[in-house]
Design a protein around this motif. Structure first.
Motif, short mmCIF file in Angstrom:
data_model
loop_
_atom_site.label_atom_id
_atom_site.label_comp_id
_atom_site.label_asym_id
_atom_site.label_seq_id
_atom_site.Cartn_x
_atom_site.Cartn_y
_atom_site.Cartn_z
N MET A 1 86.03 -85.11 39.76
CA MET A 1 86.91 -86.29 39.79
C MET A 1 86.15 -87.48 40.36
N THR A 2 86.49 -88.69 39.88
CA THR A 2 85.89 -89.91 40.39
C THR A 2 86.96 -90.76 41.07
N PHE A 3 86.52 -91.78 41.81
CA PHE A 3 87.48 -92.69 42.46
C PHE A 3 88.28 -93.47 41.42
N GLU A 4 87.67 -93.73 40.26
CA GLU A 4 88.40 -94.43 39.20
C GLU A 4 89.61 -93.62 38.76
N GLN A 5 89.45 -92.30 38.71
CA GLN A 5 90.56 -91.44 38.27
C GLN A 5 91.69 -91.38 39.29
N LEU A 8 92.43 -96.31 41.85
CA LEU A 8 92.16 -97.32 42.88
C LEU A 8 91.83 -98.65 42.21
N ILE A 9 92.18 -99.75 42.87
CA ILE A 9 92.01 -101.07 42.29
C ILE A 9 90.53 -101.49 42.31
N PRO A 10 90.13 -102.42 41.41
CA PRO A 10 88.73 -102.84 41.29
C PRO A 10 88.08 -103.29 42.61
N PRO A 11 88.76 -104.07 43.47
CA PRO A 11 88.08 -104.48 44.71
C PRO A 11 87.67 -103.29 45.59
N ILE A 12 88.49 -102.24 45.61
CA ILE A 12 88.14 -101.04 46.39
C ILE A 12 87.00 -100.30 45.72
N LEU A 13 87.05 -100.15 44.40
CA LEU A 13 85.97 -99.47 43.68
C LEU A 13 84.65 -100.20 43.87
N LYS A 14 84.70 -101.52 43.89
CA LYS A 14 83.49 -102.32 44.10
C LYS A 14 82.93 -102.07 45.51
N ALA A 15 83.82 -101.97 46.50
CA ALA A 15 83.38 -101.72 47.88
C ALA A 15 82.79 -100.31 48.01
N LEU A 16 83.42 -99.33 47.36
CA LEU A 16 82.91 -97.96 47.41
C LEU A 16 81.54 -97.87 46.74
N ALA A 17 81.37 -98.58 45.63
CA ALA A 17 80.08 -98.58 44.95
C ALA A 17 79.00 -99.19 45.85
N LYS A 18 79.38 -100.23 46.57
CA LYS A 18 78.44 -100.87 47.49
C LYS A 18 78.01 -99.91 48.59
N GLU A 19 78.91 -99.01 48.98
CA GLU A 19 78.61 -98.01 50.01
C GLU A 19 77.98 -96.74 49.42
N ASN A 20 77.76 -96.75 48.10
CA ASN A 20 77.16 -95.61 47.38
C ASN A 20 78.04 -94.37 47.42
N THR A 22 80.53 -92.19 45.28
CA THR A 22 80.87 -92.02 43.87
C THR A 22 81.97 -91.00 43.62
N GLN A 23 82.03 -89.96 44.45
CA GLN A 23 83.02 -88.91 44.23
C GLN A 23 83.85 -88.68 45.49
N PRO A 24 85.15 -88.57 45.34
CA PRO A 24 86.01 -88.32 46.50
C PRO A 24 85.84 -86.89 47.02
N THR A 25 86.08 -86.71 48.31
CA THR A 25 86.07 -85.39 48.92
C THR A 25 87.41 -84.70 48.60
N PRO A 26 87.50 -83.39 48.85
CA PRO A 26 88.76 -82.70 48.54
C PRO A 26 89.99 -83.32 49.19
N ILE A 27 89.89 -83.72 50.47
CA ILE A 27 91.08 -84.29 51.10
C ILE A 27 91.42 -85.65 50.50
N GLN A 28 90.41 -86.41 50.07
CA GLN A 28 90.68 -87.69 49.42
C GLN A 28 91.35 -87.49 48.06
N GLU A 29 90.89 -86.51 47.30
CA GLU A 29 91.51 -86.20 46.01
C GLU A 29 92.99 -85.86 46.17
N GLN A 30 93.29 -85.08 47.22
CA GLN A 30 94.66 -84.60 47.40
C GLN A 30 95.57 -85.60 48.10
#
Length: 421
Positions: A1-5, A8-20, A22-30
């Motif tokens: 799973m990705t953060f896009e799935q 999440l809104i584009p500003p958050i995805l842009k910030a996550l990409a800046k922090e490198n 790419t993939q959520p952890t299990p607790i983030q997914e759930q």
């Protein structure tokens, strides 16, 4: 799973990409989908599972979607309550990173520093408040902090809140919140008191459990040394001649013990600093910065002060004193072996700590290999310290893990209560 799935809104995805990221952890997914949907949530997850982003990302998204107040004055719409200054500052740093492309404003309220800048930040107006209980109550009583508009309340590290005696302060803060709100509750363990709090604070919550506290990372190599108390410092100095110990977080039971260890290490020309409740906030932050930069090789800490210390490339954790709460051992060693790296956890065990070792081994469902060949063996060897199989120096023996509850009770009755750290 990705953060896009996770929608999440584009500003958050842009910030996550800046922090490198790419993939959520299990607790983030759930956790992220139900929190975005406005549900109450109880998450049982230990340090290092990514739970901070699990609540910050949906908070940023939900608050960003709302219109500002007509008069332009920002009000506190989310409160994140956490037990220690270090953890509050860490959460604040994460919020700034994840929300760097949002228009949200945050502030940190902690003790140990001047409250004047905190007053000014509250008066200017903020969207998200990250706070420890004591200073927050002070500022509420002085009329600087108004929690009447809070929509999302996060109680982080709830079990540590109880350990530190914050239950009454927590209830005072909660009494100031609106009854109608979203509540996100996170704890690494599930004692009965936590279950009671969950039942009283949350409404039909989603429950998530990730990485049970009894589990320890397989990539963490664990060993224990049986050593008499007076020889612990000498053994530590001897072990530190090994240059593969690039950086180590050393845990002591008390703040005075931490200071004694640092003095001994510095005398032996080993760079070390202590971090505990008697240190000012500036001193604690300076010690942590020196450790992260590599200027200091060892950081010596009590459990309470170390809560919130997040170091990706920590090679070793050393238990100078074994904890008398078994779950604490898991939290300690979990600070190494992170981000896919290997780690080493070394423990010293004196005679009085043998019951603690038994409880730990019962909790983690494995025997910790005993290092028999070292220069400071216990004068009266423990009866349970017989080797289970021949092995190399690092893996020579293990202990019988039958647990006794007496060791766990001592912190309630004895003089070295965790709250005094």
């Amino acid at each position: 799973m990705t953060f896009e799935q996770l929608q999440l809104i584009p500003p958050i995805l842009k910030a996550l990409a800046k922090e490198n990221y790419t993939q959520p952890t299990p607790i983030q997914e759930q956790a992220i989908p139900p929190v975005l949907a406005g549900r109450d949530l109880f998450g049982c997850a230990q340090t290092g599972t990514g739970k901070t982003a699990a609540f910050l990302l949906p908070i940023i998204q939900r608050l960003s979607a709302q219109q500002g107040r007509p008069n332009g004055k920002r009000v506190i719409r989310s409160l994140i309550l956490t037990p220690t200054r270090e953890l509050a500052i860490q959460i604040s740093d994460n919020f700034k990173a994840y929300g760097s492309f949002s228009n949200l404003r945050s502030a940190v309220i902690v003790g140990g520093v001047s409250q004047k800048p905190q007053e000014e930040a509250l008066q200017r107006g903020i969207d998200v408040l990250i706070a420890t209980p004591g200073r927050l109550i002070d500022l509420i009583n002085q009329g600087f902090a108004d929690l009447r508009h809070v929509q999302i309340f996060v109680l982080d590290e709830a079990d540590r809140m109880l350990d530190m005696g914050f239950i009454h302060d927590m209830r005072r803060v909660i009494a100031k919140l609106p009854v109608k709100r979203q509540t996100l509750f996170f704890s690494a363990t599930m004692p009965p008191e936590i279950t009671s709090l969950v039942d009283s604070l949350l409404t039909n919550p989603i429950k998530i459990e990730v990485t049970p506290v009894s589990s320890t990372a397989e990539r963490i190599k664990q060993t224990v040394y049986f050593v008499d108390k007076p020889n612990k410092l000498a053994l530590l100095i001897d072990l530190l001649q090994d240059k593969s110990i690039v950086s180590a977080l050393v845990f002591t039971r008390t703040k005075h013990g931490a200071d004694r260890v640092v003095r001994g290490l510095v005398k032996a020309k080993i760079t070390a600093q202590a971090i505990h409740g008697d240190k000012s906030q500036n001193a604690r932050q300076a010690a942590l910065a020196n450790f992260k930069s590599g200027a200091t090789r060892l950081l010596v800490a009590t459990d309470i002060a170390a809560r919130g210390i997040d170091i990706d490339e920590l090679s070793h954790v050393i238990n100078y004193n074994l904890p008398n709460i078994s779950e604490t051992y898991v939290h300690r060693i979990g600070r190494t072996g992170r981000a896919g790296l290997s780690g080493v956890a070394i423990s010293f065990c004196e005679q009085e700590e043998i019951p603690y070792l038994k409880d730990i081994e019962k909790l983690i469902k494995q025997k910790i290999p005993v290092v028999q060949d070292h220069p400071y063996p216990m004068a009266v060897p423990a009866a349970v310290a017989a080797p289970v199989q021949p092995a190399a120096k690092e893996n020579s023996a293990a202990r019988d893990g039958s647990a006794k509850k007496s060791g766990r009770r001592r912190w309630r009755r004895g003089s070295s209560h965790p709250n005094k750290q």
